[in-house]
Scaffold this motif. Structure first.
Motif, PDB file in Angstrom:
ATOM      1  N   ALA A  50      -4.521   0.700  -9.159  1.00 51.66           N
ATOM      2  CA  ALA A  50      -5.827   1.370  -9.243  1.00 51.66           C
ATOM      3  C   ALA A  50      -6.869   0.710  -8.341  1.00 51.66           C
ATOM      4  CB  ALA A  50      -6.321   1.425 -10.682  1.00 51.66           C
ATOM      5  N   PHE A  51      -6.401   0.019  -7.310  1.00 50.03           N
ATOM      6  CA  PHE A  51      -7.304  -0.565  -6.320  1.00 50.03           C
ATOM      7  C   PHE A  51      -7.039   0.091  -4.975  1.00 50.03           C
ATOM      8  CE2 PHE A  51      -5.859  -4.127  -9.075  1.00 50.03           C
ATOM      9  CZ  PHE A  51      -7.055  -4.433  -9.696  1.00 50.03           C
ATOM     10  N   THR A  52      -8.112   0.311  -4.219  1.00 47.46           N
ATOM     11  CA  THR A  52      -7.886   0.619  -2.810  1.00 47.46           C
ATOM     12  C   THR A  52      -7.586  -0.702  -2.104  1.00 47.46           C
ATOM     13  OG1 THR A  52     -10.194   0.294  -2.155  1.00 47.46           O
ATOM     14  CG2 THR A  52      -9.543   2.516  -2.922  1.00 47.46           C
ATOM     15  N   SER A  91       0.872   1.616  -9.761  1.00 43.17           N
ATOM     16  CA  SER A  91      -0.363   1.630  -8.987  1.00 43.17           C
ATOM     17  C   SER A  91      -1.369   0.710  -9.654  1.00 43.17           C
ATOM     18  CB  SER A  91      -0.942   3.050  -8.918  1.00 43.17           C
ATOM     19  OG  SER A  91      -2.241   3.009  -8.352  1.00 43.17           O
ATOM     20  N   GLN A 144       0.161   5.475  -0.397  1.00 45.37           N
ATOM     21  CA  GLN A 144      -0.765   6.605  -0.551  1.00 45.37           C
ATOM     22  C   GLN A 144      -2.180   6.136  -0.898  1.00 45.37           C
ATOM     23  OE1 GLN A 144       1.128   9.357  -3.289  1.00 45.37           O
ATOM     24  NE2 GLN A 144       2.692   9.916  -1.777  1.00 45.37           N
ATOM     25  N   GLY A 145      -2.632   5.109  -0.181  1.00 41.38           N
ATOM     26  CA  GLY A 145      -4.004   4.646  -0.314  1.00 41.38           C
ATOM     27  C   GLY A 145      -4.290   3.763  -1.502  1.00 41.38           C
ATOM     28  N   GLN A 146      -3.260   3.342  -2.240  1.00 40.87           N
ATOM     29  CA  GLN A 146      -3.451   2.482  -3.401  1.00 40.87           C
ATOM     30  C   GLN A 146      -2.603   1.218  -3.264  1.00 40.87           C
ATOM     31  OE1 GLN A 146      -5.495   3.165  -6.337  1.00 40.87           O
ATOM     32  NE2 GLN A 146      -6.317   4.619  -4.853  1.00 40.87           N
ATOM     33  N   VAL A 147      -3.095   0.128  -3.853  1.00 38.75           N
ATOM     34  CA  VAL A 147      -2.312  -1.105  -3.928  1.00 38.75           C
ATOM     35  C   VAL A 147      -1.322  -0.974  -5.080  1.00 38.75           C
ATOM     36  CG1 VAL A 147      -2.398  -3.592  -4.390  1.00 38.75           C
ATOM     37  CG2 VAL A 147      -4.145  -2.518  -2.947  1.00 38.75           C
ATOM     38  N   MET A 148      -0.049  -1.265  -4.786  1.00 37.99           N
ATOM     39  CA  MET A 148       1.004  -1.155  -5.792  1.00 37.99           C
ATOM     40  C   MET A 148       1.384  -2.545  -6.314  1.00 37.99           C
ATOM     41  SD  MET A 148       1.429   2.100  -5.824  1.00 37.99           S
ATOM     42  CE  MET A 148       2.973   2.401  -6.702  1.00 37.99           C
ATOM     43  N   TYR A 207      -9.452  -4.418  -2.716  1.00 36.74           N
ATOM     44  CA  TYR A 207      -8.579  -5.526  -3.111  1.00 36.74           C
ATOM     45  C   TYR A 207      -8.735  -6.702  -2.155  1.00 36.74           C
ATOM     46  CZ  TYR A 207      -4.294  -7.535  -5.129  1.00 36.74           C
ATOM     47  OH  TYR A 207      -3.383  -8.331  -5.770  1.00 36.74           O
ATOM     48  N   VAL A 210       0.844  -1.205   0.000  1.00 40.72           N
ATOM     49  CA  VAL A 210       0.000   0.000   0.000  1.00 40.72           C
ATOM     50  C   VAL A 210       0.873   1.247   0.000  1.00 40.72           C
ATOM     51  CG1 VAL A 210      -1.835   1.239   1.199  1.00 40.72           C
ATOM     52  CG2 VAL A 210      -1.742  -1.270   1.315  1.00 40.72           C
TER      53      VAL A 210
END
Length: 247
Positions: free
Chosen positions: A144-146, A142, A131-135, A150, A129
């Motif tokens: 593009a999933f929180t 990124s 900055q609030g995104q799954v990498m 996910y 994670v």
């Protein structure tokens, strides 16, 4: 709570990274196989190993990793470059205790759920994670999933565990970091392994009391000697239950 002494390998050497920057590793001049044996000698029941070359599609560390798996004396949880069924099953056949899957889970979640069913207690989902995104792709892309969405997508998958890494953890706001891992751990039924959060014994003490945290990876702090494996294990042990004196 299980302590996973953590080793990261790049070009045959032990390294640690700042916020996942593969091009700026801190190199530690230690023998990887002997270091792994040292983890076991200190009382660790598992270790975690990440192959940074494999993330780039480079298998040059394969022989070294096999030496670590054979020589460590404890099961190895292995991550890095697991981008296909063949790669996952290759390392299971080579003796990895568990295989950690990250990018492949974002690209082909159905395949990863099938692998988890076919290899009980050996597949671990990695959720990184930033900055609030799954990498994905070694923390460079990124997805593009929180993390919440996910994790929900893999609800009920029979993973041996879910590693949650807070890539922002180099910042000084410890309470925010603990808040994130506590929140995400509360959303899943699978055991959660916290990564990227331990700098000293106090951090382990905090994680110990978060519900559903079954394990903690400790890497950079070991190499920097801000904590030892023995101290980490001692802090992670459950507190004895108070016993009333017999009257």
């Amino acid at each position: 709570m299980i302590i996973y002494p953590t080793m990261e390998i790049q070009n045959g050497r032990c390294v640690t990274l700042e916020k996942g920057r593969l091009d700026e590793p801190m190199i530690w001049h230690v023998d990887p196989v002997e270091t792994a044996k040292g983890f076991a000698a200190s009382g660790a029941e598992w270790m975690h190993l990440t192959d940074f070359n494999a993330i780039e599609g480079d298998d040059s560390n394969d022989e070294l990793i096999q030496d670590i798996i054979r020589g460590a004396g404890i099961p190895v949880q292995l991550g890095g470059g697991m981008r296909s069924r063949e790669q996952v099953e290759y390392w299971i056949d080579k003796g990895a205790g568990r295989v950690v899957i990250g990018t492949l889970a974002a690209r082909d979640p159905q395949l990863v759920q099938e692998l988890a069913k076919h290899h009980p207690d050996q597949i671990v989902l990695s959720v990184d994670v930033f900055q609030g995104q799954v990498m994905t792709d070694g923390w460079r892309q990124s997805g593009a999933f929180t993390p919440e969405a996910y994790l929900e997508a893999f609800e009920g998958a029979p993973f041996a565990g879910i590693i949650i890494t807070d890539i922002d953890s180099d910042v000084s706001d410890t309470e925010a970091q603990m808040g994130l891992i506590s929140h995400l751990a509360s959303l899943v039924k699978q055991p959660v392994i916290a990564s990227g959060l331990v700098r000293n014994a106090d951090d382990i003490s905090r994680l110990k009391y978060i519900s559903n945290i079954s394990g903690v990876q400790v890497g950079r702090a070991l190499f920097r000697k801000t904590i030892s494996v023995e101290d980490a294990l001692a802090v992670a042990r459950p507190e004895p239950e108070p016993v009333a004196e017999f009257q």
